[in-house]
Design a protein around this motif. Structure first.
Motif, PDB file in Angstrom:
ATOM      1  N   UNK A   1      20.444  38.923  40.379  1.00 53.31           N
ATOM      2  CA  UNK A   1      21.346  38.381  39.366  1.00 53.31           C
ATOM      3  C   UNK A   1      22.193  39.520  38.796  1.00 53.31           C
ATOM      4  N   UNK A   2      23.463  39.379  38.906  1.00 59.01           N
ATOM      5  CA  UNK A   2      24.385  40.402  38.446  1.00 59.01           C
ATOM      6  C   UNK A   2      25.099  39.872  37.215  1.00 59.01           C
ATOM      7  N   UNK A   3      25.083  40.616  36.107  1.00 61.35           N
ATOM      8  CA  UNK A   3      25.676  40.100  34.871  1.00 61.35           C
ATOM      9  C   UNK A   3      27.123  40.550  34.656  1.00 61.35           C
ATOM     10  N   UNK A   4      27.727  41.066  35.692  1.00 57.53           N
ATOM     11  CA  UNK A   4      29.127  41.467  35.601  1.00 57.53           C
ATOM     12  C   UNK A   4      30.022  40.240  35.703  1.00 57.53           C
ATOM     13  N   UNK A   5      31.275  40.417  35.252  1.00 57.50           N
ATOM     14  CA  UNK A   5      32.265  39.355  35.414  1.00 57.50           C
ATOM     15  C   UNK A   5      33.402  39.871  36.301  1.00 57.50           C
ATOM     16  N   UNK A   6      34.267  38.965  36.703  1.00 58.53           N
ATOM     17  CA  UNK A   6      35.320  39.299  37.671  1.00 58.53           C
ATOM     18  C   UNK A   6      36.119  40.528  37.270  1.00 58.53           C
ATOM     19  N   UNK A   7      36.508  40.618  35.994  1.00 59.25           N
ATOM     20  CA  UNK A   7      37.348  41.755  35.606  1.00 59.25           C
ATOM     21  C   UNK A   7      36.617  43.097  35.654  1.00 59.25           C
ATOM     22  N   UNK A   8      35.283  43.073  35.726  1.00 61.57           N
ATOM     23  CA  UNK A   8      34.510  44.318  35.859  1.00 61.57           C
ATOM     24  C   UNK A   8      34.570  44.882  37.276  1.00 61.57           C
ATOM     25  N   UNK A   9      34.738  44.014  38.253  1.00 58.17           N
ATOM     26  CA  UNK A   9      34.660  44.473  39.648  1.00 58.17           C
ATOM     27  C   UNK A   9      35.984  44.400  40.401  1.00 58.17           C
ATOM     28  N   UNK A  10      36.990  43.776  39.806  1.00 55.09           N
ATOM     29  CA  UNK A  10      38.267  43.585  40.516  1.00 55.09           C
ATOM     30  C   UNK A  10      39.054  44.888  40.623  1.00 55.09           C
ATOM     31  N   UNK A  11      39.921  44.933  41.623  1.00 52.53           N
ATOM     32  CA  UNK A  11      40.893  46.007  41.767  1.00 52.53           C
ATOM     33  C   UNK A  11      42.124  45.566  40.986  1.00 52.53           C
ATOM     34  N   UNK A  12      42.591  46.407  40.082  1.00 50.99           N
ATOM     35  CA  UNK A  12      43.727  45.999  39.238  1.00 50.99           C
ATOM     36  C   UNK A  12      45.069  46.460  39.790  1.00 50.99           C
ATOM     37  N   UNK A  13      45.042  47.451  40.654  1.00 53.57           N
ATOM     38  CA  UNK A  13      46.274  47.949  41.261  1.00 53.57           C
ATOM     39  C   UNK A  13      46.528  47.128  42.527  1.00 53.57           C
ATOM     40  N   UNK A  14      47.078  45.923  42.329  1.00 49.90           N
ATOM     41  CA  UNK A  14      47.203  44.966  43.427  1.00 49.90           C
ATOM     42  C   UNK A  14      48.562  45.072  44.105  1.00 49.90           C
ATOM     43  N   UNK A  15      48.526  45.168  45.420  1.00 53.95           N
ATOM     44  CA  UNK A  15      49.750  45.137  46.216  1.00 53.95           C
ATOM     45  C   UNK A  15      50.090  43.667  46.418  1.00 53.95           C
ATOM     46  N   UNK A  16      51.324  43.294  46.115  1.00 57.39           N
ATOM     47  CA  UNK A  16      51.727  41.893  46.209  1.00 57.39           C
ATOM     48  C   UNK A  16      52.979  41.734  47.070  1.00 57.39           C
ATOM     49  N   UNK A  17      53.249  40.491  47.429  1.00 60.76           N
ATOM     50  CA  UNK A  17      54.485  40.150  48.138  1.00 60.76           C
ATOM     51  C   UNK A  17      55.171  39.046  47.346  1.00 60.76           C
ATOM     52  N   UNK A  18      56.461  38.861  47.604  1.00 61.09           N
ATOM     53  CA  UNK A  18      57.140  37.701  47.026  1.00 61.09           C
ATOM     54  C   UNK A  18      57.568  36.772  48.155  1.00 61.09           C
TER      55      UNK A  18
END
Length: 153
Positions: A1-18
């Motif tokens: 059981x992991x008590x972390x939430x999405x924002x704890x493990x996500x990569x915030x420097x996201x490469x995106x496309x339009x």
């Protein structure tokens, strides 16, 4: 059981496309960054799709290579080579909006780790965009992030 939430493990420097970006540019980006796909966002940074190497490859597989026979050390093209060349040019002219997946799975930045991991497993996805309440992109979670969170305590 992991008590972390999405924002704890996500990569915030996201490469995106339009949506209007060319497939050629996105393919080069995937190769350069060594990633399998990127979220597609609109002008308000809301997630509208995902473009992945699979989406691009599915389109490429419809191009048939010309049938060739070797005849006295010379090659004879049994099909129209120009046709194949035109098909490749056609694919190169595609825009992200033409090939992106719009049936996408996202998670909220407050979702707990177990829910995120289970969604990725059940839906067989390699990456999920992380969004806020307005559906704006906040980060991305890849399978690597899940494994890192599980075993890198």
């Amino acid at each position: 059981m992991n008590n972390k939430i999405a924002k704890d493990i996500m990569t915030t420097d996201v490469i995106v496309a339009n949506r209007e970006e060319s497939i050629v540019n996105v393919a080069r980006l995937l190769i350069k960054e060594r990633i399998g796909g990127v979220p597609v966002v609109d002008e308000d940074n809301k997630v509208v799709g995902i473009i992945s190497e699979t989406d691009i490859m599915k389109k490429e597989q419809h191009v048939e290579a010309p049938h060739i026979i070797n005849f006295f050390q010379g090659l004879i093209f049994l099909d129209d080579y120009k046709k194949m060349e035109e098909e490749f040019k056609e694919i190169a002219a595609y825009k992200v909006k033409d090939l992106m997946s719009t049936d996408i799975v996202t998670v909220n930045e407050e979702d707990n780790f177990d829910d995120v991991a289970n969604i990725m497993i059940k839906k067989s996805v390699n990456r999920v965009p992380v969004v806020d309440k307005e559906h704006k992109l906040k980060g991305i979670i890849c399978r690597y992030d899940i494994i890192r969170a599980m075993y890198n305590e």
